[in-house]
Design an enzyme around this catalytic site. Sequence first.
Site, mmCIF file in Angstrom:
data_model
loop_
_atom_site.group_PDB
_atom_site.id
_atom_site.type_symbol
_atom_site.label_atom_id
_atom_site.label_comp_id
_atom_site.label_asym_id
_atom_site.label_seq_id
_atom_site.Cartn_x
_atom_site.Cartn_y
_atom_site.Cartn_z
ATOM 1 N N ARG A 281 -19.153 -3.864 16.703
ATOM 2 C CA ARG A 281 -18.453 -5.085 16.299
ATOM 3 C C ARG A 281 -17.082 -5.166 16.948
ATOM 4 O O ARG A 281 -16.306 -4.216 16.890
ATOM 5 C CB ARG A 281 -18.296 -5.104 14.772
ATOM 6 C CG ARG A 281 -17.636 -6.373 14.235
ATOM 7 C CD ARG A 281 -17.499 -6.289 12.713
ATOM 8 N NE ARG A 281 -18.779 -5.914 12.104
ATOM 9 C CZ ARG A 281 -18.890 -5.256 10.972
ATOM 10 N NH1 ARG A 281 -17.824 -4.885 10.304
ATOM 11 N NH2 ARG A 281 -20.079 -4.959 10.493
ATOM 12 N N CYS B 163 -16.940 -9.172 4.042
ATOM 13 C CA CYS B 163 -16.290 -7.878 3.892
ATOM 14 C C CYS B 163 -15.136 -8.015 2.906
ATOM 15 O O CYS B 163 -14.172 -8.743 3.174
ATOM 16 C CB CYS B 163 -15.781 -7.382 5.234
ATOM 17 S SG CYS B 163 -17.080 -7.274 6.495
ATOM 18 N N CYS C 183 -0.016 4.620 7.030
ATOM 19 C CA CYS C 183 -0.714 4.423 8.303
ATOM 20 C C CYS C 183 0.158 3.592 9.252
ATOM 21 O O CYS C 183 0.499 2.440 8.944
ATOM 22 C CB CYS C 183 -2.051 3.731 8.065
ATOM 23 S SG CYS C 183 -3.101 4.578 6.854
ATOM 24 N N CYS D 73 -20.036 -6.126 2.104
ATOM 25 C CA CYS D 73 -19.491 -4.820 2.464
ATOM 26 C C CYS D 73 -18.153 -4.663 1.758
ATOM 27 O O CYS D 73 -17.315 -5.574 1.785
ATOM 28 C CB CYS D 73 -19.298 -4.728 3.980
ATOM 29 S SG CYS D 73 -18.565 -3.173 4.547
ATOM 30 N N CYS E 34 -20.231 1.779 7.474
ATOM 31 C CA CYS E 34 -19.551 1.058 8.550
ATOM 32 C C CYS E 34 -18.274 1.831 8.844
ATOM 33 O O CYS E 34 -17.432 2.004 7.950
ATOM 34 C CB CYS E 34 -19.241 -0.369 8.097
ATOM 35 S SG CYS E 34 -18.215 -1.320 9.236
ATOM 36 N N CYS F 158 -0.545 -0.169 10.314
ATOM 37 C CA CYS F 158 -0.888 -1.164 9.301
ATOM 38 C C CYS F 158 0.322 -1.932 8.795
ATOM 39 O O CYS F 158 1.328 -1.339 8.401
ATOM 40 C CB CYS F 158 -1.592 -0.476 8.135
ATOM 41 S SG CYS F 158 -2.173 -1.630 6.867
ATOM 42 N N CYS G 67 0.846 -1.192 0.000
ATOM 43 C CA CYS G 67 0.000 0.000 0.000
ATOM 44 C C CYS G 67 0.885 1.247 0.000
ATOM 45 O O CYS G 67 1.886 1.297 0.713
ATOM 46 C CB CYS G 67 -0.904 0.003 1.234
ATOM 47 S SG CYS G 67 -2.021 1.428 1.302
#
Length: 405
Positions: free
Chosen positions: A272, A109, A69, A142, A202, A72, A65
């Site tokens: 969740r 998801c 972040c 999702c 979400c 991550c 990526c």
Amino acid sequence: MDLLNTLVDKGLRRESPTREEALAVLATSDDDVLDVVAAAGKVRRHWFGRRVKLNYLVNLKSGLCPEDCSYCSQRLGSKAEILKYTWLKPDQAKAAAAAGVSGGAKRVCLVASGRGPTDRDVDRVSDTIRAIKEQDESVEVCACLGLLSDGQAERLREAGADAYNHNLNTSESTYGDITTTHTYADRVDTVNKAHAAGLSACSGLIAGMGESDEDLVDVVFSLRELDPDSVPVNFLIPMEGTPLAKEWHLTPQRCLRILAMTRFVCPDVEVRIAGGREVHLRTMQPLALHLANSIFLGDYLTSEGQAGHTDLEMIADAGFEVEGAGEVTLPEHRASVRGGGCGSHDGGGGCGSHAGADGDAGCGAHAGGGVCAPASTAPRPAEEPRTDLVAVRRRGAGTDLAPNA
């Protein structure tokens, strides 16, 4: 009336606690944690009974990526030895989704690393959504693809997506400390795009990154204002090779307080338990079911969770039941005419009524020896980092091994 009785009464009325009350929940002592769980559990059962919704992650594209972040393992410059692969084909993703559904998952998801999808990526994911829906039209889908451009949410909705996930992660004031390649406002914009397209939004948070109690309360109140139908609460998995690998701030008791605070602030929303429950809640996971009405089944994106059959046994042993495909997740006043429990956004209401959301009232009356604590306290560090509980995912999507579902 003490703090917890006040919070229960407000939760049953869908009224927001004050920020001071939310801070007081986080500041309660470990000796009071069972009282906190019992109180928040009353709110959870009022709106969701004893049902537990199961969700299943499919990592469509792993690693590499361009975003930075800090939390991550797929980030720019990550040295974590995770699986790295490009887009799964629709048939591969469909097979992975089927494994989760056969294990009891109601929602699948679909997640892909990256800043955000190109139009070609949206086409790819749309093909995957249609393949999953053709296999089982009752499955909620999702998508979680990063920052959305104009028109992309609408295209995902047209392909059959029910929801879109994009987490705020932490407070606006500290967001720049964990990510520099995009902004907090970018994330808010994507959640709003999902809303506007008619997708069930979400959006949640990550706890354990060194944030203060005030940061946690800020992000949960921001989520309440954004009005997502589901709020995933992640507990940081400190992966080796990431900047936050040494951040071990959570205890099981603190995790329970964070979940309870989230339930009090968003009483009628699907809360969740997401990544990190096995690492930080450990043997106290069953208590968390009294606070949250939704969990992920099996493994996560780049790390392994506990065995899927263990999740099911835990739910049954704790006296809960898996939510069926034909049951609507959200309470009637939030549920839309579309199946699958996607909430209605008509009228712009938040996670319950917004009355009192920014009020200055304190912790409620102290009569009766309530557990109202000081407004803020530093998180107690975990006794020892449990690095033995952090396992890189080596099975399921992107491998030749059977998934954990």
